[in-house]
Each structure stands twice: as C-alpha cells, then as structure tokens.
Design a protein around this motif. Sequence first.
Motif, PDB file in Angstrom:
ATOM      1  N   PRO A 219      66.607 102.062  58.748  1.00 34.83           N
ATOM      2  CA  PRO A 219      66.145 102.769  57.545  1.00 34.83           C
ATOM      3  C   PRO A 219      67.145 103.795  57.021  1.00 34.83           C
ATOM      4  O   PRO A 219      67.286 103.953  55.811  1.00 34.83           O
ATOM      5  CB  PRO A 219      64.841 103.434  58.009  1.00 34.83           C
ATOM      6  N   ARG A 220      67.813 104.517  57.913  1.00 34.08           N
ATOM      7  CA  ARG A 220      68.757 105.543  57.448  1.00 34.08           C
ATOM      8  C   ARG A 220      69.939 104.929  56.707  1.00 34.08           C
ATOM      9  O   ARG A 220      70.378 105.436  55.676  1.00 34.08           O
ATOM     10  CB  ARG A 220      69.268 106.364  58.631  1.00 34.08           C
ATOM     11  N   ARG A 221      70.482 103.854  57.272  1.00 33.85           N
ATOM     12  CA  ARG A 221      71.684 103.250  56.682  1.00 33.85           C
ATOM     13  C   ARG A 221      71.362 102.422  55.454  1.00 33.85           C
ATOM     14  O   ARG A 221      72.099 102.456  54.459  1.00 33.85           O
ATOM     15  CB  ARG A 221      72.391 102.368  57.719  1.00 33.85           C
ATOM     16  N   LEU A 222      70.244 101.695  55.464  1.00 30.64           N
ATOM     17  CA  LEU A 222      69.983 100.723  54.413  1.00 30.64           C
ATOM     18  C   LEU A 222      68.948 101.163  53.383  1.00 30.64           C
ATOM     19  O   LEU A 222      68.928 100.636  52.273  1.00 30.64           O
ATOM     20  CB  LEU A 222      69.532  99.400  55.034  1.00 30.64           C
ATOM     21  N   GLY A 223      68.088 102.126  53.733  1.00 27.07           N
ATOM     22  CA  GLY A 223      67.040 102.532  52.810  1.00 27.07           C
ATOM     23  C   GLY A 223      67.575 103.007  51.469  1.00 27.07           C
ATOM     24  O   GLY A 223      67.168 102.514  50.401  1.00 27.07           O
ATOM     25  N   LYS A 224      68.510 103.944  51.508  1.00 28.50           N
ATOM     26  CA  LYS A 224      69.074 104.484  50.270  1.00 28.50           C
ATOM     27  C   LYS A 224      69.867 103.423  49.528  1.00 28.50           C
ATOM     28  O   LYS A 224      69.831 103.342  48.300  1.00 28.50           O
ATOM     29  CB  LYS A 224      69.967 105.684  50.581  1.00 28.50           C
ATOM     30  N   ARG A 225      70.593 102.581  50.295  1.00 32.39           N
ATOM     31  CA  ARG A 225      71.397 101.537  49.650  1.00 32.39           C
ATOM     32  C   ARG A 225      70.518 100.595  48.850  1.00 32.39           C
ATOM     33  O   ARG A 225      70.799 100.296  47.682  1.00 32.39           O
ATOM     34  CB  ARG A 225      72.176 100.730  50.686  1.00 32.39           C
ATOM     35  N   TYR A 226      69.423 100.108  49.444  1.00 32.58           N
ATOM     36  CA  TYR A 226      68.570  99.163  48.733  1.00 32.58           C
ATOM     37  C   TYR A 226      67.862  99.815  47.556  1.00 32.58           C
ATOM     38  O   TYR A 226      67.646  99.178  46.507  1.00 32.58           O
ATOM     39  CB  TYR A 226      67.561  98.533  49.694  1.00 32.58           C
ATOM     40  N   LEU A 227      67.489 101.083  47.699  1.00 27.74           N
ATOM     41  CA  LEU A 227      66.878 101.790  46.580  1.00 27.74           C
ATOM     42  C   LEU A 227      67.853 101.863  45.410  1.00 27.74           C
ATOM     43  O   LEU A 227      67.497 101.573  44.260  1.00 27.74           O
ATOM     44  CB  LEU A 227      66.460 103.199  47.009  1.00 27.74           C
ATOM     45  N   ASN A 228      69.095 102.231  45.707  1.00 24.89           N
ATOM     46  CA  ASN A 228      70.119 102.290  44.660  1.00 24.89           C
ATOM     47  C   ASN A 228      70.372 100.917  44.049  1.00 24.89           C
ATOM     48  O   ASN A 228      70.587 100.792  42.837  1.00 24.89           O
ATOM     49  CB  ASN A 228      71.420 102.860  45.229  1.00 24.89           C
ATOM     50  N   ASN A 229      70.332  99.875  44.900  1.00 23.62           N
ATOM     51  CA  ASN A 229      70.557  98.519  44.392  1.00 23.62           C
ATOM     52  C   ASN A 229      69.485  98.121  43.379  1.00 23.62           C
ATOM     53  O   ASN A 229      69.789  97.559  42.320  1.00 23.62           O
ATOM     54  CB  ASN A 229      70.559  97.517  45.553  1.00 23.62           C
ATOM     55  N   PHE A 230      68.220  98.404  43.686  1.00 25.49           N
ATOM     56  CA  PHE A 230      67.141  98.034  42.770  1.00 25.49           C
ATOM     57  C   PHE A 230      67.189  98.877  41.490  1.00 25.49           C
ATOM     58  O   PHE A 230      66.871  98.385  40.402  1.00 25.49           O
ATOM     59  CB  PHE A 230      65.782  98.177  43.459  1.00 25.49           C
ATOM     60  N   MET A 231      67.613 100.141  41.619  1.00 27.12           N
ATOM     61  CA  MET A 231      67.759 100.980  40.431  1.00 27.12           C
ATOM     62  C   MET A 231      68.903 100.478  39.554  1.00 27.12           C
ATOM     63  O   MET A 231      68.882 100.635  38.336  1.00 27.12           O
ATOM     64  CB  MET A 231      67.996 102.433  40.843  1.00 27.12           C
ATOM     65  N   PHE A 232      69.891  99.844  40.171  1.00 22.24           N
ATOM     66  CA  PHE A 232      71.022  99.288  39.414  1.00 22.24           C
ATOM     67  C   PHE A 232      70.645  97.970  38.748  1.00 22.24           C
ATOM     68  O   PHE A 232      70.960  97.736  37.581  1.00 22.24           O
ATOM     69  CB  PHE A 232      72.212  99.067  40.344  1.00 22.24           C
ATOM     70  N   ILE A 233      69.980  97.091  39.482  1.00 26.32           N
ATOM     71  CA  ILE A 233      69.842  95.704  39.032  1.00 26.32           C
ATOM     72  C   ILE A 233      68.949  95.574  37.806  1.00 26.32           C
ATOM     73  O   ILE A 233      69.185  94.711  36.945  1.00 26.32           O
ATOM     74  CB  ILE A 233      69.330  94.803  40.179  1.00 26.32           C
ATOM     75  N   ILE A 234      67.924  96.418  37.665  1.00 23.10           N
ATOM     76  CA  ILE A 234      67.001  96.260  36.534  1.00 23.10           C
ATOM     77  C   ILE A 234      67.702  96.523  35.200  1.00 23.10           C
ATOM     78  O   ILE A 234      67.695  95.660  34.307  1.00 23.10           O
ATOM     79  CB  ILE A 234      65.762  97.155  36.715  1.00 23.10           C
ATOM     80  N   PRO A 235      68.348  97.699  35.009  1.00 23.94           N
ATOM     81  CA  PRO A 235      69.061  97.888  33.734  1.00 23.94           C
ATOM     82  C   PRO A 235      70.240  96.938  33.571  1.00 23.94           C
ATOM     83  O   PRO A 235      70.550  96.519  32.448  1.00 23.94           O
ATOM     84  CB  PRO A 235      69.517  99.349  33.791  1.00 23.94           C
ATOM     85  N   ALA A 236      70.914  96.571  34.679  1.00 23.16           N
ATOM     86  CA  ALA A 236      72.037  95.635  34.584  1.00 23.16           C
ATOM     87  C   ALA A 236      71.552  94.275  34.087  1.00 23.16           C
ATOM     88  O   ALA A 236      72.207  93.637  33.247  1.00 23.16           O
ATOM     89  CB  ALA A 236      72.718  95.499  35.939  1.00 23.16           C
TER      90      ALA A 236
END
Length: 256
Positions: A219-236
Amino acid sequence: MSSKNNTAFGIDFYTGSKAELLACIRDWIKQPYSYLVTPNMDHLARVRNEEAFRDAYDRARLRLCDSRVIMPLLNSLGVHVKEVITGSDLTLDLLKWANEDHLRIVLIGSTSAECGKLLRMYPNIKLDHYNPPMGFIKHPEEVERCLAFIREHPSDLVFYAVGTPQGEILASKVQSHERTGMGIGIGASISFATGTVKRAPKWMQEARLEWLYRTTLEPRRLGKRYLNNFMFIIPAYLRERNLKSRKAANSAKPDH
C-alpha cells in the motif's frame, strides 16, 4: 503491426496477438539489438511528463498494451488491440521458450536467490546476472557498469528487472551495433515467475483488478502511484477522444 492509426496517448501501440509477437521475437533475437516496452497507466503519465522516458519509448521497437484497464480505452479511441500482453505473461512465455531451446539470457536486476530458483525451474537456460545498486540510474558510473555487462555478455534476450523508468531508460542506452538480441523491461516478472511475489488471482486479472490486489500487498509504495494514475488517465482519455473527434470532423469536410 504499427501505423499512425494505432497511436493514442502519444504512443504507437502494437495491435497484433501474442502468438504473432513471439514468432517475430524468434527472428529478432538474431538481428541487431532492439527492445520492447509495455505501456500501462503509469507509463502513459511518464511518457507525457518525463523526457528521458519518452525518448526511451520513441526508440523502442514495439510498445505492447500491458494493461486491461487501458485496452477498452484504446478500443474506444479506434486503436483496436487484439489482446493485452502483460510483461509478466510474456516473460513466462519467453522463459519457457528459452528453456526449450537452451537460450542465453542476460538479467539485470533481481536477487541471487531468485536467480537460483529461476535456474532450478528452467535448468536449460544459460543465465548471466548483474544486480545494480538501488538508484543506479542517477549515477553515470553505475549505468556504465550495467551497459558494459550487457555488451560483454552476448545473449538472445536481455531482461531489465530494475523497475520503471530505470529499465526502459537503460534498455534505450544499448546501441544496436553493440550486440544482437531482444531486450524487454519486465518489472517484477522474475519475482512473479519464481513465486517470490504472488500475482493476483486469475479472476481479479480478468476483472481488471490486478492493480487493487497489488495495492493491498504494497500500500505505501503503490497506493499513491495508482491514485495518481487514475487521476491522470481520466482527463488524458477525454483529451484523446476530443482530439480524435476533431480530426475525424476535419477529414470529413469537403475540399473546396
């Protein structure tokens, strides 16, 4: 295999099947060095924001859709990918083939214990292993040690198991005239292949939830990464859809 019609998110995607790809790789390992990359959501964001990573993607021979989340988005944008080809699944296929044909592999990254287990599972593979220190990509002398090892150990395949963006950037620094063979950034695939880290159950993979399973493990390593990924992919995705709509509308206008 590739054309302007296959481009989305700034990436020209491979749209063939895994079987077709494996047949090509059998020929490519005999040719001057080239490498593959495996776009997922994290990679899409990096291609947009990181120059060195974008350059590594531009130099790659092919860019394979690695994500069951991305695939339906690509299809809706008119990029019709036949199947998702994950780095982990492709690595297993390549290991099986390498074992059957007694191929040589250079492995950059992974632990000595994992290499030992890998050779017990695939005893016919000829393996040359080098594990650079953490953060090596920021130190030119450490990068050069990796490159020297790759140049000095001819092989059919080069596996970069040092994570993103290190693996892709390192793969791009090997020159085609320096050796033959195929390179691929494989992330944690050796850990999956040897059982050091367990992959998500098949039903979670097919339900496009492998990212959630991995988040529960790290969770520490991947939680923030996946959150950022989903925040990126929708507007992209919305930008891509609007761009393709405008291009389609302009091409449909009659010439005067």
